[in-house]
Design a protein around this motif. Structure first.
Motif: not given
Lengths: 304, 677
Positions: A53-58, A61-62, A100-101, A201-202
């Motif tokens: 999950a953290k990797a996806l966010a990183a 760019g979320l 949050c995203q 990016s988002a």
């Protein structure tokens, strides 16, 4: 290949640097994000759900938030609450971690059904309503919930109606021998995550979602989808796939096709996402049975 | 920099592929080959060099010329064509330029797209062939070349298409276009006047009569079996020895050459007056002539074509009768011409001679042929009347036992003396000139008439009347002498020496003479029959197709319905028909949503599956095309690319929104090689 598709290929490479050997699961997770769904990760502890999950966010760019679900967690702890401000003598809304995203809802089945449904409502609506005021959630809004199948003590399993709100359920599973060796030899995952630059990016993700929606589905293809839906309902004893599941299948297959540089959805794309999308909606709460049923459906239904 | 200009950025050729290049080169040869004899001598050599060089460049991976060199080459081509034709404005120079540039296009053809462009370009060279000839053989050749070039284009647009498939598809394309071509042929309004009548001189016509004669000229004509014209009789054709097809009249003799001299004038009104009672007494002979183009104004008709009604020519064409009783078209005959004529066979031409004409018809060059002149003078003094002189000459010619041959012995300065008193062998030109000279010496006005004599009735024709071919080999020269009260009287001294020439044609007159083309001596044999059949085919072609001009079109169409007999209506009808075709076709395309119908795709897919199933591999019902082909390529690893591409094309045909290319699927399916591995 468009620029967006080049970007998405880059994200897959970056994700694989962090989560070794889970190409298919990472693709499906990305598909879920692109199709605008939410993801349920179900696995034994320690296989890297949180890291994923953290990797996806990183990588995408979320803006990332994490909520650890416990039995005493209250809806306001997630959604936020109105707080009295003495200086201005008024209540002001303090947004909770849901704003949050990418929200990691860790061990979602440990929270009470009341808290669970508060989150699931926010997921479905894309907004939070508190004291008659509606607060829109940021876009994109992507929930990755994890749950632990073995620890049944002290958990409230998600009801089927709420499972339906997740587009996909994935299991990462134990890594293969060679992958595990790489993991053991390689750098610390946390350090890797910290060093990871955002690839997209988002805004780009929103553009990608738009592109995904324009992927062509022909009537021949829809025939196949409907044949699968119909077959799931004929199976009889258990609950079949809902129209919402049908929509989710279509969106996921479109995203999968787009992810593979195609301009139209093929039966292959539907087959690729079918178990992940349909598995948790079948089998009446029995996770393994649901996946087996989904597999059986793919084997039974001929492509028209 | 200079290197780059000379040799270009692309290092070498190669993308064209040897087999496709060979196809293209053959196609270009088919397109330019028939032009070779008409081109300046250097051009065919240059073309051959470029073709061979291009082939070698493909094999040896030679560098291709860069833009600088190509500019130099094409400028050189322009200049060379301009110099050879004396400018670029004539149509012949245009054709030469087209062919030069087509050959040069090869030097820059590196990719399949270039090859395609060259093949399209070559079609223009094929079309240019029609400017020169529209015979049935030529048309068949052009159709073949067109089909070949279409197949080449398909080979360039469809990678890996087999030659057989390309040929089949090209044939199908040609056949599909046939109904439209036929429709337009029948209906599309013809412009008055010839479509191709754009004066392509410059050696296009190598045979045919000329209006001057050296002793020897007619002999080269006699060896050509080319058709001069064809004649359709309403009933039985007259006897061969009565068929004198009148051409130019030659007056002036300078000792070695006969010339027509000044241009003939128009027939005068009083001559017409004189002719009238004569013509009223005899029945005219009607017939129709199909004249091959010969680049001159002469219209061949039998002695003597009705001077009053004139000929009936197609609309837009005019002809007039000269004071020498020769019909002349207002324009040079550069395309096949069909006309009706009526003649009064055997009639004489009663004209009073003006003193000027008389002295012209009596003039002999001084200092030549003393023996001949002496003999003529002797006759003139010996016999009282002109008719008696002619009769004496006839007796003399028969008694001398001249030999008719197309290979006369060589003549000295005094040609006629040598012929009459030493060699005693020759052909019509020799007989006619010496007889005319004898008559002039005997003070009888005389002149030569060039034309054709005889005609070959085709026994295979099933028309109501006799159908006859007159060939260049039947070119002939005879004499007209002017007799008091009778006018110009035709005398053919060749007939006295070789009577067979007039009754049986050339071949029987010349037993064992090898200079006559073999074809002539094969009458009646199988080959002769073949030739008759071919000739008949050509005649029908000309009758049915080539002579379908504006006038005939309107006549034919108004026979179907009077409304069609109007050019305006025709244009409207063609427009409506073409619009309906276009709308119908495009709506058919639209209805299909730019793709082949589902059943069509599925049919071919199932065929492919059966082909694979024969090797024991079956698609499961729940298996996608991609998955199945994946499985198949595990079994046939060498076919992996083809198999995955087939799955991709099939999926695209069934599931994509874009216009899918069914051809690619078919090509791939034919490429698939499933051997046991």
């Amino acid at each position: 290949m468009s620029q967006l598709q080049a970007d998405i290929t880059a994200t897959q490479q970056a994700l694989q640097q962090i989560i070794v050997g889970k190409t298919q699961a990472l693709k499906l997770a990305t598909t879920c994000l692109l199709a605008g769904g939410h993801l349920l990760l179900e696995d034994v502890p320690g296989v890297g759900k949180t890291t994923a999950a953290k990797a996806l966010a990183a990588v995408f760019g979320l803006q990332f938030n994490r909520v650890q679900f416990t039995a005493d967690l209250l809806p306001a702890d997630i959604l936020g609450a109105a707080v009295y401000h003495a200086d201005s003598t008024e209540f002001r809304f303090h947004p909770g971690p849901v704003f949050c995203q990418l929200l990691l809802a860790d061990e979602i089945n440990r929270a009470s059904p009341r808290t669970q449904s508060a989150l699931l409502e926010a997921m479905a609506e894309g907004r939070v309503t508190q004291d008659g005021t509606t607060h829109a959630l940021p876009q994109p809004f992507f929930v990755v919930a994890t749950q632990n199948p073995l620890e049944q003590v002290g958990t409230w399993p998600l009801p089927e109606s709420q499972l339906d709100r997740f587009m996909m359920r994935l299991s990462l599973g134990y890594p293969a021998h060679a992958d595990e060796r790489l993991l053991l030899q390689g750098e610390d995952r946390e350090a890797l995550l910290a060093a990871q630059q955002a690839v997209t990016s988002a805004e780009q993700i929103l553009a990608m979602r738009k592109a995904v929606r324009s992927i062509h589905v022909s009537s021949d293809w829809l025939d196949y989808l409907q044949a699968l839906l119909a077959a799931s309902r004929e199976a009889g004893v258990q609950q079949g796939l809902s129209p919402r599941a049908g929509l989710a299948l279509k969106q996921a297959a479109q995203a999968w096709a787009w992810l593979h540089n195609s301009e139209y959805a093929k039966p292959d794309d539907l087959q690729a996402v079918f178990v992940a999308v349909a598995g948790h909606r079948l089998g009446a709460g029995d996770q393994r049975a649901g996946e087996q049923q989904a597999q059986a459906l793919l084997q039974q239904v001929a492509i028209p | 920099m200079v290197r780059r200009l000379l040799f270009g950025r692309q290092p070498q050729y190669g993308a064209l592929g040897l087999s496709r290049l060979l196809l293209l080169l053959v196609g270009i040869l088919l397109a330019v080959g028939p032009h070779f004899l008409r081109l300046p001598v250097w051009l065919p050599f240059i073309i051959a060099v470029i073709l061979l060089w291009r082939l070698a460049a493909e094999l040896r991976h030679w560098p291709m010329p860069g833009p600088g060199l190509r500019v130099v080459l094409s400028s050189a081509g322009f200049i060379a064509i301009g110099l050879s034709y004396g400018g670029l404005r004539s149509e012949a120079a245009g054709v030469g330029l087209l062919i030069t540039m087509l050959a040069l296009k090869l030097t820059e053809s590196a990719t399949a797209r270039d090859g395609l462009v060259a093949a399209i370009f070559a079609i223009f060279a094929v079309a240019a062939q029609a400017l020169y000839s529209q015979s049935i053989i030529q048309t068949a050749w052009m159709l073949f070349a067109l089909g070949w070039l279409l197949a080449v284009q398909l080979a360039f647009t469809h990678e890996g298409l087999s030659l057989g498939k390309a040929a089949k598809a090209a044939t199908a394309l040609l056949l599909q276009s046939l109904p439209i071509a036929l429709l337009l042929f029948v209906l599309f309004p013809r412009l008055p006047g010839p479509l191709w009548g754009i004066g392509l001189g410059g050696g296009a016509f190598t045979t045919g009569l000329s209006d001057e004669m050296r002793l020897g000229d007619v002999s080269s004509l006699a060896q050509s079996s080319e058709v001069a014209f064809r004649v359709q009789w309403p009933g039985k054709a007259p006897a061969t020895n009565e068929l004198y097809w009148r051409g130019p009249v030659l007056w002036d003799y300078d000792g070695s050459e006969w010339q027509k001299g000044r241009e003939p004038g128009l027939i005068t009104a009083d001559v017409r007056q004189q002719l009238q009672p004569l013509l009223a007494n005899s029945a005219p002979l009607n017939y129709e002539v199909f004249l091959e183009p010969h680049e001159k104004r002469w219209l061949f008709v039998l002695d003597m074509a009705a001077p009053l009604q004139g000929l009936s020519l197609p609309e837009g064409r005019k002809a007039s009768l000269s004071d020498q009783m020769q019909w002349l078209s207002s324009k040079n005959v550069v395309d096949p011409l069909r006309y009706q004529a009526s003649s009064f066979a055997g009639s004489r031409l009663p004209l009073a001679l003006s003193p000027r004409t008389q002295s012209r018809a009596l003039r002999l060059p001084a200092g030549f042929n003393p023996k001949t002149i002496a003999l003529g003078r002797e006759w003139g003094q010996q016999y009282g009347s002109s008719a008696a002189v002619v009769a004496a000459a006839q007796r003399w010619f028969i008694a001398q036992q001249f030999r008719y041959t197309l290979r006369p012995s060589p003549l000295g300065d005094n040609q006629l003396d040598d012929f009459l008193f030493r060699n005693k062998n020759g052909f019509c030109g020799h007989f006619a000139s010496s007889f005319a000279a004898l008559m002039r010496a005997a003070n009888i006005p005389s002149r030569l008439v060039a034309g054709y004599q005889g005609g070959e009735v085709n026994p295979l024709a099933d028309y109501a009347g006799d159908y006859m071919v007159v060939r260049q080999s039947q070119a002939h020269i005879w004499v007209e002498v002017w007799l008091e009260d009778q006018g110009w009287l035709r005398v053919d001294p060749t007939g006295w020496a070789a009577p067979g020439r007039l009754t049986d044609g050339l071949a029987d007159t010349l037993p064992g003479e090898t200079s006559v083309p073999t074809l002539f001596s094969l009458q009646g044999s199988m080959f002769g029959r073949l030739r008759l059949n071919y000739d008949l085919l050509n005649y029908r072609w000309q009758r049915m197709v080539l002579s379908y001009d504006g006038e005939r079109q309107l006549k034919f169409l108004s026979g179907i319905h009077p409304w069609l007999g109007n050019i305006g209506n025709l244009i409207a009808l063609c427009g409506v028909l073409l619009a309906v075709l276009a709308i119908g076709y495009s709506s058919w395309l639209l209805r299909k949503d730019g793709r082949v119908s589902y059943s069509e795709v599925e049919k071919h897919w199932q065929k492919l599956l059966r082909k694979i199933a024969k090797q024991g591999l079956h698609q499961r019902p729940q298996e996608t095309a991609t998955a199945f082909m994946q499985r198949a390529s595990e079994r046939w690893p060498s076919q992996r690319l083809t198999l995955t591409a087939l799955a991709r094309e099939y999926s695209a045909l069934r599931y994509s929104k874009l216009e899918a290319d069914f051809g690619r699927f078919e090509v791939l399916a034919t490429k698939l090689q499933l051997d046991e591995e």
